[in-house]
Scaffold this active site. Structure first.
Site, PDB file in Angstrom:
ATOM      1  N   HIS A  61      34.160  23.215  35.881  1.00 28.59           N
ATOM      2  CA  HIS A  61      33.399  22.013  36.234  1.00 28.59           C
ATOM      3  C   HIS A  61      34.242  21.062  37.082  1.00 28.59           C
ATOM      4  CE1 HIS A  61      29.905  22.091  33.103  1.00 28.59           C
ATOM      5  NE2 HIS A  61      30.089  23.249  33.680  1.00 28.59           N
ATOM      6  N   ASP A  62      35.518  20.937  36.762  1.00 22.75           N
ATOM      7  CA  ASP A  62      36.375  20.066  37.565  1.00 22.75           C
ATOM      8  C   ASP A  62      36.404  20.550  39.017  1.00 22.75           C
ATOM      9  OD1 ASP A  62      38.171  18.011  38.167  1.00 22.75           O
ATOM     10  OD2 ASP A  62      39.905  19.317  37.855  1.00 22.75           O
ATOM     11  N   GLY A  67      36.540  18.898  43.961  1.00 25.87           N
ATOM     12  CA  GLY A  67      37.626  19.879  43.978  1.00 25.87           C
ATOM     13  C   GLY A  67      38.409  19.766  42.692  1.00 25.87           C
ATOM     14  N   SER A  71      38.841  14.888  38.258  1.00 26.70           N
ATOM     15  CA  SER A  71      37.818  13.831  38.240  1.00 26.70           C
ATOM     16  C   SER A  71      36.974  13.919  36.965  1.00 26.70           C
ATOM     17  CB  SER A  71      36.923  13.939  39.479  1.00 26.70           C
ATOM     18  OG  SER A  71      36.368  15.242  39.577  1.00 26.70           O
ATOM     19  N   PRO A 155      25.556  24.626  39.027  1.00 30.44           N
ATOM     20  CA  PRO A 155      24.455  25.599  38.950  1.00 30.44           C
ATOM     21  C   PRO A 155      23.801  25.620  37.574  1.00 30.44           C
ATOM     22  CG  PRO A 155      26.589  26.707  39.055  1.00 30.44           C
ATOM     23  CD  PRO A 155      26.845  25.255  39.287  1.00 30.44           C
ATOM     24  N   ASP A 237      29.261  36.024  24.338  1.00 31.55           N
ATOM     25  CA  ASP A 237      29.543  37.458  24.243  1.00 31.55           C
ATOM     26  C   ASP A 237      29.293  37.872  22.796  1.00 31.55           C
ATOM     27  OD1 ASP A 237      30.750  39.937  23.770  1.00 31.55           O
ATOM     28  OD2 ASP A 237      32.490  39.542  25.030  1.00 31.55           O
ATOM     29  N   THR A 240      32.783  40.887  21.258  1.00 33.03           N
ATOM     30  CA  THR A 240      34.147  40.383  21.058  1.00 33.03           C
ATOM     31  C   THR A 240      34.183  38.921  21.497  1.00 33.03           C
ATOM     32  OG1 THR A 240      34.729  41.229  23.247  1.00 33.03           O
ATOM     33  CG2 THR A 240      35.195  42.667  21.377  1.00 33.03           C
ATOM     34  N   ASP A 245      38.195  39.716  27.341  1.00 28.66           N
ATOM     35  CA  ASP A 245      38.159  41.103  27.794  1.00 28.66           C
ATOM     36  C   ASP A 245      36.904  41.340  28.638  1.00 28.66           C
ATOM     37  OD1 ASP A 245      36.092  41.038  26.000  1.00 28.66           O
ATOM     38  OD2 ASP A 245      36.975  42.425  24.558  1.00 28.66           O
TER      39      ASP A 245
END
Ligand code: HEM
Ligand SMILES: *[C@@H]1O[C@H](CO)[C@@H](O)[C@H](O)[C@H]1NC(C)=O
Ligand SMILES: *[C@@H]1O[C@H](CO)[C@@H](O)[C@H](O)[C@H]1NC(C)=O
Ligand SMILES: *[C@@H]1O[C@H](CO)[C@@H](O)[C@H](O)[C@H]1NC(C)=O
Length: 320
Positions: A61-62, A67, A71, A155, A237, A240, A245
Site C-alpha cells: 500500500h505504501d 511511491g 506516506s 485495486p 491461503d 499453509t 510458499d
C-alpha cells in the site's frame, strides 16, 4: 579531470547518484541498521507470526500510493488528514513494528534511517522468517512530505486480471510481476466484507469458481457466526496459511481462492499458465517474488532533495 568536470560531477551527477537505491546504503552511516530492524521484527514474529501479512500489505500500500515513501505511516492530526483516513487504511497493520524499529534506530543513529527503508527491510525479514528466501534489498529511500487520503487509489479485490493489471502497469510493473506479487496472499487474512459477494447464499446460486466445501465454510463463518458490526477474518491461503510458499497457487488451481482477483489468476487465460508454473516450482516462485519485491520497493522513491528522514515515522519533521 578538469575543474569543470569535477564541478559537473559534484553539482549534477552526485545528487542523482544519491537518488539511486543500493544494497548496504547504511554500511557507513548506520552499520547496525539492518540488524536492528531484523531483531525488532524477530521479537514481534516470535509473539505473533501473522505479522508477515501485515507488513507485506503495508509495504504494498505504501509503494502504490505515490511511491515507497512511508506516506502510509503518517497519523492524521487535528489540522490535517492523512492516508490513514482513506478507506483501505482501516485494516492496514504493523505500524507498531515500524515504530519499535524506529525508536531503536533513533538511539543508535539519529535521523539516518528512513521509515520507508524500515518498511522495506522489515517486510524482507518477515518474509524470510515465514519461510521465504532472504533477498538483498536496496535502501536509500527518503520519507515523503505528503500523506493525502485523496491519493489512495488501490485495486479492488473484485477486479478482473486485466483490470487489476492497469494499476500495476501504471507503476511500471508487468503482468508477471503482478501474478508473482499476488503470491504474497500465501499469508495473511481477509475480512468477509472483501469477498462476501462471491458466496452463493447471498447470490442465491452456486458459484462455479469456488470449491463447494470452501464456499460452505466461508458462508458459515461470514453469516452464521457474524455478530452485529463484526467482520470475521479468514485465511487467504487455505492450506499453509502462515508459511511463505507457493502453495497459494495450488490452492487457486483447486478453486480455493477467497478473493475474486486471486481466483481469477488461475482462471484467466492471461495468467493461468504462470499460475501453473509457480504452483509446481517453489524455488521459481521464491526467486521471482524476491525480484518483484525489489522492483515494487523502488516505485517512486524520493531522493535527498525531495524527502527527509523522519525522527518519528508517524509525523513529518516539521508538522503543519
Ligand atoms: C491486485 C492487487 C491486490 C488486491 C486487489 C489485493 C487485495 C487485498 C485484500 C482485499 C485483502 C484483504 C484485506 C482485509 O480484509 O483486511 C488483502 C490482504 C493482503 N494483501 Fe493484498 N491485494 C493485492 C496485491 C497485494 C500485493 C502486491 C501484496 C504484497 C506483495 C499483497 C499482500 C497482502 C497481504 C499479505 C494481505 C494480508 C493482510 C493481513 O494479513 O493483514 N497484496 N489484499
Ligand atoms: C494546527 O494549526 C494551528 C494554527 O494553524 C497551530 O497553531 C497548531 O500547532 C497546529 N496543530 C498541530 C497538531 O499541528
Ligand atoms: C480510516 O479511515 C476511515 C474512513 O474511511 C476512518 O473512519 C478511520 O478512523 C481511519 N482509521 C485510522 C486508523 O485512521
Ligand atoms: C497442502 O500443502 C502441502 C505442502 O505444500 C501439500 O503437500 C498438500 O498436498 C496440500 N494439501 C492440500 C489439501 O491442498
Amino acid at each position: 579531470m578538469t575543474i569543470t568536470n569535477i564541478l559537473v560531477f559534484f553539482i549534477f551527477v552526485l545528487p542523482f547518484t544519491f537518488a539511486e537505491l543500493r544494497v548496504g546504503f547504511y554500511t557507513s552511516t548506520c552499520p547496525g541498521a539492518e540488524t536492528i530492524v531484523r531483531e525488532v521484527v524477530q521479537r514481534h514474529f516470535n509473539q505473533d507470526n501473522s505479522i508477515v501479512g501485515g507488513l507485506l500489505r503495508l509495504h504494498f500500500h505504501d509503494c502504490f500510493v505515490r511511491g515507497c515513501d512511508a506516506s502510509i505511516l503518517i497519523d492524521p492530526t487535528r489540522n490535517r488528514t492523512s492516508e490513514k483516513n482513506a478507506g483501505p487504511n482501516r485494516t492496514a497493520r504493523g505500524f507498531e513494528i515500524i515504530d519499535d524499529a524506529k525508536a531503536v534506530l533513533e538511539q543508535e543513529c539519529p535521523l539516518r534511517v528512513s521509515c520507508a527503508d524500515i518498511i522495506a527491510l522489515a517486510t524482507r525479514d518477515a518474509v524470510e522468517m515465514a519461510g521465504g528466501i532472504r533477498y538483498r534489498i536496496p535502501t536509500g529511500r527518503k520519507d515523503g512530505l505528503l500523506s493525502d487520503p485523496e491519493l489512495v487509489k488501490l485495486p479492488s479485490p473484485s477486479l478482473s486480471v486485466s483490470g487489476a493489471l492497469q494499476f500495476f502497469t501504471a507503476k511500471g510493473l508487468t503482468l508477471e510481476d503482478m501474478v508473482t506479487l499476488l503470491g504474497g496472499h500465501t499469508v495473511g487474512f481477509a475480512h468477509c466484507s472483501m469477498f462476501q459477494n462471491r458466496l452463493s447464499a447471498i447470490q442465491g446460486g452456486v458459484n462455479p469458481s469456488m470449491d463447494p466445501t470452501l464456499e460452505a465454510r466461508l458462508e458459515q463463518i461470514c453469516e452464521l457466526r457474524r455478530a452485529p458490526n463484526s467482520d470475521p477474518l479468514v485465511f487467504l491461503d487455505q492450506n499453509t496459511s502462515f508459511t511463505f510458499d507457493n502453495e497459494f497457487y495450488n490452492q487457486m488451481i483447486l478453486k480455493r481462492g477467497v478473493l475474486h482477483i486471486d481466483q481469477q489468476l488461475a482462471l484467466d487465460p492471461l495468467s493461468m499458465d504462470m499460475v501453473q508454473n509457480l504452483a509446481t516450482d517453489d524455488s521459481l516462485f521464491q526467486e521471482k517474488f524476491a525480484n518483484a519485491m525489489i522492483k515494487m520497493g523502488s516505485i517512486g522513491v524520493l531522493d535527498e532533495n525531495e524527502g527527509e528522514v523522519r525522527s518519528n515515522c508517524r509525523a513529518f519533521n516539521r508538522p503543519l
